[in-house]
Design a protein around this motif. Structure first.
Motif, PDB file in Angstrom:
ATOM      1  N   UNK A   1       0.619  -1.659   0.303  1.00  0.00           N
ATOM      2  CA  UNK A   1       0.256  -0.290   0.205  1.00  0.00           C
ATOM      3  C   UNK A   1       0.732   1.652  -0.216  1.00  0.00           C
ATOM      4  N   UNK A   2       2.331   1.080  -0.481  1.00  0.00           N
ATOM      5  CA  UNK A   2       2.665   2.278  -0.857  1.00  0.00           C
ATOM      6  C   UNK A   2       2.279   3.015  -1.882  1.00  0.00           C
ATOM      7  N   UNK A   3       1.579   2.630  -3.021  1.00  0.00           N
ATOM      8  CA  UNK A   3       1.401   3.672  -3.507  1.00  0.00           C
ATOM      9  C   UNK A   3      -0.739   3.391  -3.509  1.00  0.00           C
ATOM     10  N   UNK A   4      -1.371   4.539  -4.014  1.00  0.00           N
ATOM     11  CA  UNK A   4      -3.080   4.323  -3.833  1.00  0.00           C
ATOM     12  C   UNK A   4      -3.743   3.921  -4.817  1.00  0.00           C
ATOM     13  N   UNK A   5      -3.762   2.283  -4.173  1.00  0.00           N
ATOM     14  CA  UNK A   5      -4.269   1.684  -4.763  1.00  0.00           C
ATOM     15  C   UNK A   5      -6.083   0.768  -3.857  1.00  0.00           C
ATOM     16  N   UNK A   6      -6.907  -0.094  -4.574  1.00  0.00           N
ATOM     17  CA  UNK A   6      -8.179   0.010  -3.471  1.00  0.00           C
ATOM     18  C   UNK A   6      -7.323  -1.351  -4.142  1.00  0.00           C
ATOM     19  N   UNK A   7      -8.286  -2.372  -3.019  1.00  0.00           N
ATOM     20  CA  UNK A   7      -8.336  -4.086  -2.297  1.00  0.00           C
ATOM     21  C   UNK A   7      -9.806  -4.915  -2.703  1.00  0.00           C
ATOM     22  N   UNK A   8      -9.965  -5.572  -2.749  1.00  0.00           N
ATOM     23  CA  UNK A   8      -8.899  -6.349  -3.181  1.00  0.00           C
ATOM     24  C   UNK A   8      -8.828  -6.437  -4.658  1.00  0.00           C
ATOM     25  N   UNK A   9      -7.215  -6.626  -4.813  1.00  0.00           N
ATOM     26  CA  UNK A   9      -6.656  -6.666  -6.266  1.00  0.00           C
ATOM     27  C   UNK A   9      -5.698  -7.763  -6.547  1.00  0.00           C
ATOM     28  N   UNK A  10      -5.643  -8.221  -7.977  1.00  0.00           N
ATOM     29  CA  UNK A  10      -4.904  -9.553  -8.368  1.00  0.00           C
ATOM     30  C   UNK A  10      -3.493  -8.489  -8.683  1.00  0.00           C
ATOM     31  N   UNK A  11      -2.176  -8.956  -8.715  1.00  0.00           N
ATOM     32  CA  UNK A  11      -1.536  -8.507  -8.691  1.00  0.00           C
ATOM     33  C   UNK A  11      -0.447  -8.915 -10.186  1.00  0.00           C
ATOM     34  N   UNK A  12       0.273  -8.549 -10.218  1.00  0.00           N
ATOM     35  CA  UNK A  12       1.366  -8.175 -12.359  1.00  0.00           C
ATOM     36  C   UNK A  12       0.610  -7.769 -13.095  1.00  0.00           C
ATOM     37  N   UNK A  13       1.635  -7.211 -13.613  1.00  0.00           N
ATOM     38  CA  UNK A  13       1.793  -6.140 -14.851  1.00  0.00           C
ATOM     39  C   UNK A  13       2.642  -6.823 -16.129  1.00  0.00           C
ATOM     40  N   UNK A  14       3.084  -8.019 -15.814  1.00  0.00           N
ATOM     41  CA  UNK A  14       4.694  -7.868 -16.612  1.00  0.00           C
ATOM     42  C   UNK A  14       4.261  -9.168 -17.446  1.00  0.00           C
ATOM     43  N   UNK A  15       3.128  -9.820 -18.157  1.00  0.00           N
ATOM     44  CA  UNK A  15       2.799 -10.471 -18.512  1.00  0.00           C
ATOM     45  C   UNK A  15       2.914 -10.608 -19.564  1.00  0.00           C
ATOM     46  N   UNK A  16       3.229 -12.546 -20.694  1.00  0.00           N
ATOM     47  CA  UNK A  16       2.822 -12.322 -21.691  1.00  0.00           C
ATOM     48  C   UNK A  16       1.862 -13.920 -21.728  1.00  0.00           C
TER      49      UNK A  16
END
Ligand SMILES: NC(=O)c1ccc[n+]([C@@H]2O[C@H](COP(=O)([O-])OP(=O)(O)OC[C@H]3O[C@@H](n4cnc5c(N)ncnc54)[C@H](O)[C@@H]3O)[C@@H](O)[C@H]2O)c1
Ligand SMILES: [Zn+2]
Ligand SMILES: [Zn+2]
Length: 365
Positions: free
Chosen positions: A48-63
């Motif tokens: 939570x060091x960035x302004x996020x909203x839970x619940x959330x699925x992680x991961x942003x480097x997918x192929x």
């Protein structure tokens, strides 16, 4: 459809869960994920060091492989292999002018778990909506992504290591190739030899820089920096003044360019002092705390410029294919950054990233 995904429900914790993923809406595609890199920003979101909203699925480097396309998608089809990059709205002034990295809606699209229509695409067993980091959520066997954020690549390629291009490598290489644009013979110092920093070192070598200095505190990372193009390395823990050491390696003048990719507050001033007159300092890290600077002394006298860069100031649909070509030619050896783990070993992969053992952990599905 039912999917398995790594969900954050409270600060600092992530766990595998079964979720329901809906069909792709207008302009979106459904992707079966083959591999996903783990980036520092996944930890920043989990903690939570960035302004996020839970619940959330992680991961942003997918192929992965496109399985289904939603209405209006013309340039992707089932069976296409894609690298999934960062989101942008496509409609704000920066997006329309070709600079999606400066999108007005990036905070929301990166971190809130929502897509362009402000809605989520996942639901848990209790019926609660679940978000997807970067409009992606690639710590899962499938995800929905806006087609504009997916980059089609040659189906013959081994995709496993290419996931690192989606964020980390794009950020480091783009900071050099898109922002600094060094001339052959120029010098560059990189603070922090993680995935971002070493990608910047590889790109500086590609651009023909003659002096490329890597700064880190972990000997194995310094060794890898040398293997990937650094001409010199400095151990920040053993060196009383990194800026002075950089000057002594660059005819007493300082480097033409400097990149801060460690996130350590004290290194921001070191970076600015390591740059020569009229040089350029670039910050890509999310620095862990406030920094006090004497701006007149640091910027006015030496005429240096200081910029922040998001995702390497790149346009993924044009920049990632160029990076893929460099990978094919062996000039961007991203596989050297990667350590592979089965998805079930997510905890081990994350622990190895935290301890510094793995630079770019990659989950395999
Ligand atoms: N701007 C963007 O778009 C963007 C994109 C991706 C990542 N990032 C950020 O970039 C930063 C780097 O990302 P990464 O994935 O390479 O992270 P990383 O944690 O792998 O790399 C950081 C490196 O800094 C080194 N370090 C720590 N303390 C140091 C010190 N005192 N002196 C020198 N080196 C030190 C670590 O050993 C490590 O090798 C992070 O802050 C991340 O959030 C920004
Ligand atoms: Zn936009
Ligand atoms: Zn990232």
């Amino acid at each position: 459809m039912k999917i398995k995904a790594a969900v954050v429900r409270e600060k600092g914790k992530v766990a595998l869960e079964e979720l329901e993923l809906e069909k792709p809406r207008m302009g979106e595609v459904l992707v079966r994920i083959l591999a996903s890199g783990i980036c520092h920003t996944d930890f920043s979101t989990m903690n939570l060091e960035v302004p996020t909203t839970l619940p959330i699925v992680l991961g942003h480097e997918g192929v992965g492989v496109v399985e289904e396309v939603g209405p209006g998608v013309r340039d992707l089809a089932p069976g296409d292999r894609v690298i999934m990059s960062y989101p942008s709205c496509g409609g704000c002034e920066s997006c329309l002018q070709g600079r999606p990295y400066a999108c007005d809606n990036s905070t929301e699209l990166f971190f809130f778990g929502t897509y362009g229509d402000r809605d989520r695409r996942l639901t848990d067993a209790a019926g609660q909506k679940v978000g997807a980091l970067f409009g992606q959520g690639s710590f899962a066997d499938h995800c929905i992504i806006a087609a504009r954020n997916a980059v089609k690549v040659d189906p013959e390629l081994d995709m496993k290591a290419l996931c690192s291009l989606a964020c980390g490598v794009q950020t480091g290489a783009g900071a050099v190739l898109n922002k600094m644009k060094p001339q052959p013979g120029d010098s560059l110092v990189v603070f922090g030899c993680g995935a971002v920093g070493i990608s910047a070192i590889m790109a500086a070598k590609l651009a023909g820089c003659s002096t490329i200095i890597g700064v880190d505190v972990v000997p194995s990372r310094m060794e890898l920096a040398l293997e990937c193009g650094a001409t010199h390395v400095i151990n920040g823990r053993e060196c009383p003044s990194v800026a002075q050491e950089v000057k002594s390696l660059t005819d007493g003048k300082g480097a033409h360019f400097a990149l801060e990719a460690s996130g350590v507050p004290a290194l921001v001033e070191q970076m600015l002092q390591a740059v020569r007159k009229e040089g350029q300092a670039v910050l890509v890290s999310f620095v862990a705390g406030p920094v006090t600077l004497d701006v007149s002394m640091l910027f006015v006298g030496p005429c240096i410029s200081f910029s922040g860069v998001v995702e390497g100031n790149s346009n993924p649909r044009t920049f990632i294919p160029r990076l893929v070509e460099f990978c094919k030619e062996g000039r961007l050896p991203v596989e050297k950054l990667c350590t592979f783990y089965p998805f079930g070993e997510l905890d081990k992969a994350m622990a190895d990233a935290r301890s510094g053992k793995a630079i770019k952990p990659v989950l395999l599905f």
